[in-house]
Design a protein around this motif. Sequence first.
Motif, short mmCIF file in Angstrom:
data_model
loop_
_atom_site.label_atom_id
_atom_site.label_comp_id
_atom_site.label_asym_id
_atom_site.label_seq_id
_atom_site.Cartn_x
_atom_site.Cartn_y
_atom_site.Cartn_z
N THR A 179 0.85 -1.19 0.00
CA THR A 179 0.00 0.00 0.00
C THR A 179 0.89 1.25 0.00
O THR A 179 2.10 1.17 0.22
CB THR A 179 -0.91 0.03 1.23
OG1 THR A 179 -0.09 0.12 2.41
CG2 THR A 179 -1.79 -1.22 1.31
N VAL A 180 0.25 2.37 -0.21
CA VAL A 180 0.99 3.64 -0.16
C VAL A 180 1.61 3.83 1.21
O VAL A 180 2.74 4.30 1.34
CB VAL A 180 0.06 4.81 -0.52
CG1 VAL A 180 0.74 6.16 -0.24
CG2 VAL A 180 -0.37 4.73 -1.98
N GLN A 181 0.87 3.46 2.26
CA GLN A 181 1.38 3.61 3.63
C GLN A 181 2.64 2.77 3.83
O GLN A 181 3.64 3.25 4.40
CB GLN A 181 0.31 3.19 4.63
CG GLN A 181 0.75 3.36 6.08
CD GLN A 181 -0.33 2.92 7.06
OE1 GLN A 181 -1.16 2.06 6.73
NE2 GLN A 181 -0.35 3.51 8.25
N GLN A 182 2.61 1.51 3.38
CA GLN A 182 3.78 0.65 3.51
C GLN A 182 4.97 1.22 2.73
O GLN A 182 6.12 1.16 3.19
CB GLN A 182 3.46 -0.76 3.02
CG GLN A 182 2.53 -1.53 3.93
CD GLN A 182 2.13 -2.87 3.31
OE1 GLN A 182 1.55 -2.91 2.23
NE2 GLN A 182 2.46 -3.96 4.01
N LEU A 184 5.55 4.42 1.95
CA LEU A 184 6.08 5.60 2.62
C LEU A 184 6.91 5.21 3.84
O LEU A 184 7.95 5.82 4.12
CB LEU A 184 4.93 6.52 3.03
CG LEU A 184 4.23 7.27 1.89
CD1 LEU A 184 3.00 8.00 2.42
CD2 LEU A 184 5.19 8.24 1.22
N LYS A 185 6.44 4.21 4.56
CA LYS A 185 7.19 3.74 5.73
C LYS A 185 8.56 3.21 5.31
O LYS A 185 9.58 3.46 5.98
CB LYS A 185 6.40 2.66 6.45
CG LYS A 185 7.05 2.18 7.74
CD LYS A 185 6.18 1.14 8.44
CE LYS A 185 6.83 0.67 9.74
NZ LYS A 185 5.98 -0.36 10.43
N ASP A 222 -4.19 8.27 -1.32
CA ASP A 222 -4.64 7.77 -0.02
C ASP A 222 -3.73 6.62 0.43
O ASP A 222 -3.32 5.79 -0.38
CB ASP A 222 -6.10 7.29 -0.12
CG ASP A 222 -6.67 6.91 1.23
OD1 ASP A 222 -6.46 5.77 1.65
OD2 ASP A 222 -7.31 7.79 1.86
N GLU A 223 -3.42 6.57 1.69
CA GLU A 223 -2.46 5.59 2.21
C GLU A 223 -2.93 4.15 2.09
O GLU A 223 -2.12 3.23 2.12
CB GLU A 223 -2.13 5.90 3.67
CG GLU A 223 -1.35 7.19 3.87
CD GLU A 223 -0.93 7.37 5.31
OE1 GLU A 223 -1.43 6.64 6.18
OE2 GLU A 223 -0.07 8.24 5.58
N SER A 224 -4.22 3.94 1.94
CA SER A 224 -4.74 2.57 1.87
C SER A 224 -4.70 1.98 0.46
O SER A 224 -4.91 0.78 0.28
CB SER A 224 -6.18 2.54 2.38
OG SER A 224 -7.01 3.35 1.57
#
Length: 476
Positions: A179-182, A184-185, A222-224
């Motif tokens: 995901t986008v969140q992963q 970015l992390k 969106d991060e999801s």
Amino acid sequence: MIESNDSENKTTPSPEIRDVSSSPEEELLFPHLSNDFIHEIADALDWGDEDHVKNLISSLHAADLADLIEALSASSREHLINIIRTSLDPEILIFLAESVRDQVIHQIGIQALSLALTELESDDALAIIECLEPEQQRAVLKAIPAPERANIEQVLSYPEDTAGRLMQQEIVAVPPFWTVQQTLKYLHSADDLPETFYDLYVVDSRYNFVGAVSLNRIIREDESIKLSDIIEERLRPILVTMGQKEVAYLFRHYNLVSAPIVDETGRLLGIITADDMVHVVEEETERDVLMLAGVGETDFQTPLFKTFYRRIGWLSITLIDALLTTTVISQYTDSIEKMVVLAVLMPVVAAMGGNAGMQALTVTVRALATHELYGQNIRRRAIIKESLIGGLNGCFFAFILVIVTIGYFNDVHLAGILASAMIFNMLWAGLAGVILPLFIEKLGYDPAVASGPILVATTDVLGYVSFLGLATLFLL
């Protein structure tokens, strides 16, 4: 930074510097490298004021410092390198002219160079290694740590002037299910990211290229959302064996900032960025211009006898052309003796044809380099257009020569012969200026190298044959 255990050479600095007088426009473009600034550096080196030298150059960009090193005399250059060798930014080596870079590398030593290369991105390090002699290459590679050495040796295994030799192996590759969140992390925590990057490359489990996601889209989405939902699939990868001219064309044609490089199986190997293409375009353009001028690869920093040796070959070809032309003229000595005015006018036809041909040739070689002549219809139109231009120019200048010849020599028949030879030679020059580079390219040779000498030889020979032949046939 470069570190060296070599003891500093104590040299007697010289205040002499290369004449770098600059115009007001250059002062605005290069405010740090004004003539006064370079003289101040030279004076400080002359007085041995190392602290002042370091203060003066502390804010210079690597490219500006490279220009400064080139501008200094040999002794001042050596003194400057000795002063900054322990803090020398290895990026400076990229911007130096080849001959000056060789001097700097010789001064800092192979061991220091090897340490410096580990701080550069792989494509920049490779660019410097390629400039070394084979023995120096082996010594540098031997001194580089095994992982970096393996990467460089892999790139060196690809043919010269191909995408493989240009690519940067430092890339950001991510799986499609993230995901986008992963993502970015990962970007926040990873410590092995490239110094500069614009896209993230999505790969499957076999590391095959799937697509790309731009960095700005990662920030905005969106991060999801999964990366597989925002992949840019229209970005086509470049084969590692593709020629650098073709790669440059793709960057220009599609306005690319970066592009993935893959092997025959589709496995992602690296990337090429726009800054690499800027250097390629500049290099190819400079090479074509120099080859058309018959001077080969050269620069003002190259040693005297090396430049002398490089130009002998081209001048030898010119000599052969001149001897061939002399042989042709010698066949008409009887005609020239009977009508001396022929000797006065015959260089006009050859000179005009040669210049007209070089105009068409230059346009055609550049069009081939930029892939503007990519289809049979376009090439046919180019041949017809340049032939017509040659013919029209021939008619225009033939009319002028008719007036001049009648007014000066009072000979209508001679004017007609001269005009006919002019039209024929310039028509051939326009035609040959297109078909010669096209034919030479089809044979697999570089048209920028071979077209010029052949064109000049044919326009000279045909110019003299047409004029002297017609004069012999109709006037004597």
